[in-house]
Scaffold this motif. Sequence first.
Motif, mmCIF file in Angstrom:
data_model
loop_
_atom_site.group_PDB
_atom_site.id
_atom_site.type_symbol
_atom_site.label_atom_id
_atom_site.label_comp_id
_atom_site.label_asym_id
_atom_site.label_seq_id
_atom_site.Cartn_x
_atom_site.Cartn_y
_atom_site.Cartn_z
ATOM 1 N N ARG A 1 8.333 -2.436 17.354
ATOM 2 C CA ARG A 1 8.883 -1.088 17.324
ATOM 3 C C ARG A 1 8.579 -0.344 18.627
ATOM 4 O O ARG A 1 9.433 0.377 19.165
ATOM 5 C CB ARG A 1 8.266 -0.318 16.136
ATOM 6 N N ARG A 2 7.367 -0.547 19.145
ATOM 7 C CA ARG A 2 7.019 0.131 20.400
ATOM 8 C C ARG A 2 7.848 -0.402 21.568
ATOM 9 O O ARG A 2 8.250 0.351 22.459
ATOM 10 C CB ARG A 2 5.527 -0.071 20.666
ATOM 11 N N THR A 3 8.142 -1.695 21.573
ATOM 12 C CA THR A 3 8.983 -2.269 22.635
ATOM 13 C C THR A 3 10.397 -1.696 22.580
ATOM 14 O O THR A 3 11.004 -1.380 23.626
ATOM 15 C CB THR A 3 9.011 -3.800 22.501
ATOM 16 N N LEU A 4 10.923 -1.540 21.372
ATOM 17 C CA LEU A 4 12.256 -0.952 21.244
ATOM 18 C C LEU A 4 12.265 0.506 21.690
ATOM 19 O O LEU A 4 13.258 0.979 22.277
ATOM 20 C CB LEU A 4 12.737 -1.057 19.787
ATOM 21 N N GLN A 5 11.187 1.220 21.455
ATOM 22 C CA GLN A 5 11.122 2.602 21.927
ATOM 23 C C GLN A 5 11.114 2.659 23.453
ATOM 24 O O GLN A 5 11.728 3.555 24.062
ATOM 25 C CB GLN A 5 9.873 3.280 21.363
ATOM 26 N N VAL A 6 10.433 1.724 24.090
ATOM 27 C CA VAL A 6 10.446 1.683 25.558
ATOM 28 C C VAL A 6 11.847 1.373 26.079
ATOM 29 O O VAL A 6 12.323 1.954 27.076
ATOM 30 C CB VAL A 6 9.415 0.651 26.060
ATOM 31 N N LEU B 1 19.102 0.783 17.222
ATOM 32 C CA LEU B 1 19.008 -0.437 18.027
ATOM 33 C C LEU B 1 18.381 -1.577 17.227
ATOM 34 O O LEU B 1 18.822 -2.734 17.312
ATOM 35 C CB LEU B 1 18.192 -0.146 19.291
ATOM 36 N N GLN B 2 17.369 -1.262 16.429
ATOM 37 C CA GLN B 2 16.736 -2.292 15.615
ATOM 38 C C GLN B 2 17.711 -2.851 14.574
ATOM 39 O O GLN B 2 17.753 -4.064 14.343
ATOM 40 C CB GLN B 2 15.497 -1.717 14.921
ATOM 41 N N SER B 3 18.501 -1.985 13.954
ATOM 42 C CA SER B 3 19.484 -2.449 12.967
ATOM 43 C C SER B 3 20.556 -3.313 13.634
ATOM 44 O O SER B 3 20.978 -4.334 13.062
ATOM 45 C CB SER B 3 20.133 -1.245 12.277
ATOM 46 N N ILE C 1 22.708 -8.875 14.527
ATOM 47 C CA ILE C 1 23.081 -9.983 15.417
ATOM 48 C C ILE C 1 22.307 -11.253 15.042
ATOM 49 O O ILE C 1 22.858 -12.357 14.962
ATOM 50 C CB ILE C 1 22.816 -9.608 16.885
ATOM 51 N N GLY C 2 21.010 -11.121 14.783
ATOM 52 C CA GLY C 2 20.227 -12.290 14.397
ATOM 53 C C GLY C 2 20.648 -12.873 13.064
ATOM 54 O O GLY C 2 20.702 -14.093 12.887
ATOM 55 N N ARG C 3 20.951 -12.005 12.099
ATOM 56 C CA ARG C 3 21.359 -12.515 10.786
ATOM 57 C C ARG C 3 22.688 -13.264 10.875
ATOM 58 O O ARG C 3 22.848 -14.339 10.287
ATOM 59 C CB ARG C 3 21.481 -11.346 9.811
#
Length: 297
Positions: free
Chosen positions: A29-34, A60-62, A67-69
């Motif tokens: 989560r912290r990486t996505l915030q960056v 962005l996480q969703s 994409i992965g699913r």
Amino acid sequence: HISSHSGQGGRSCTRGTSTPADNYQLARRRTLQVVVSSLLTEAGFESAEKAAVETMTEMLQSYLSEIGRSAKSYYEHTARTQPTIPDIVVTLIEMGFNVDTLPAYAKRSQRMVITAPPVTNHPVTPKALSAGQNKPHPAHIPSHLPEFPDPHTYIKTPTCREPVCDYQVLREKAASQRRDVERALTRFMAKTGETQSLFKDDTSTFPLIAARPLTIPYLNALLPSELELQQVEETDSSEQDDQTDTENLTMHMQADDSGTEKENTSILQQNSLKGEDTLIDNPYLRPVKKPKLRRKK
């Protein structure tokens, strides 16, 4: 400002998390915030509210999770276990993304490079009771299966000792046990009763059990013991039918010696009365009682 807001949001998420799964989710989560903060900086924003950054991070996480699913469903449909680039491309096209714009977006001039997070090695927990080397897998067992357990878990290790049958060892052990018992009883009697010492100054080094003085010391040696009296009574009762004359003779002898026995019993009663006052109520200090022998019929 955006980086500072994202850092504060990360600190708020760290409270109350301790499991490895929670730590992994927090780091992602912290990486996505960056990433969101860098995208906003590239777009020309100088500051952003924390709620806006959190909302874009969730979006962005969703998007990445979808994409992965989808990519996983494509490569599993073709009986594969690892995704490839065509799986990602098909997924992006299926989600309505223009794949032709990716090369130009990757070569943009104002892009910001995000450094990879430091990789920390997990501490290796030492194996308890590790003895010997683990047995390798045979040829018919795949290598991805778990390894064999430690050898000490299935190797036979006897824990009991064989009984000692040596005569000398048994005799020495019995003698040492007898000596320890006698020493313990002696110390107990020395602590509970009157003691005498070999040295005048130090009374606790070699304590000796004090002897009780008797008024007539030779009387106990002259009088028969209870065991001897019992044996005499048994022999008299067995020979009663055959020796009637001897019985009458003993009756006369008892009548003659009644005077002396009365004197002896009076002396014993006086000694017992005197001893009751000084006798300690201790089972180890009582006089020895010999067992009675029963005559076989």
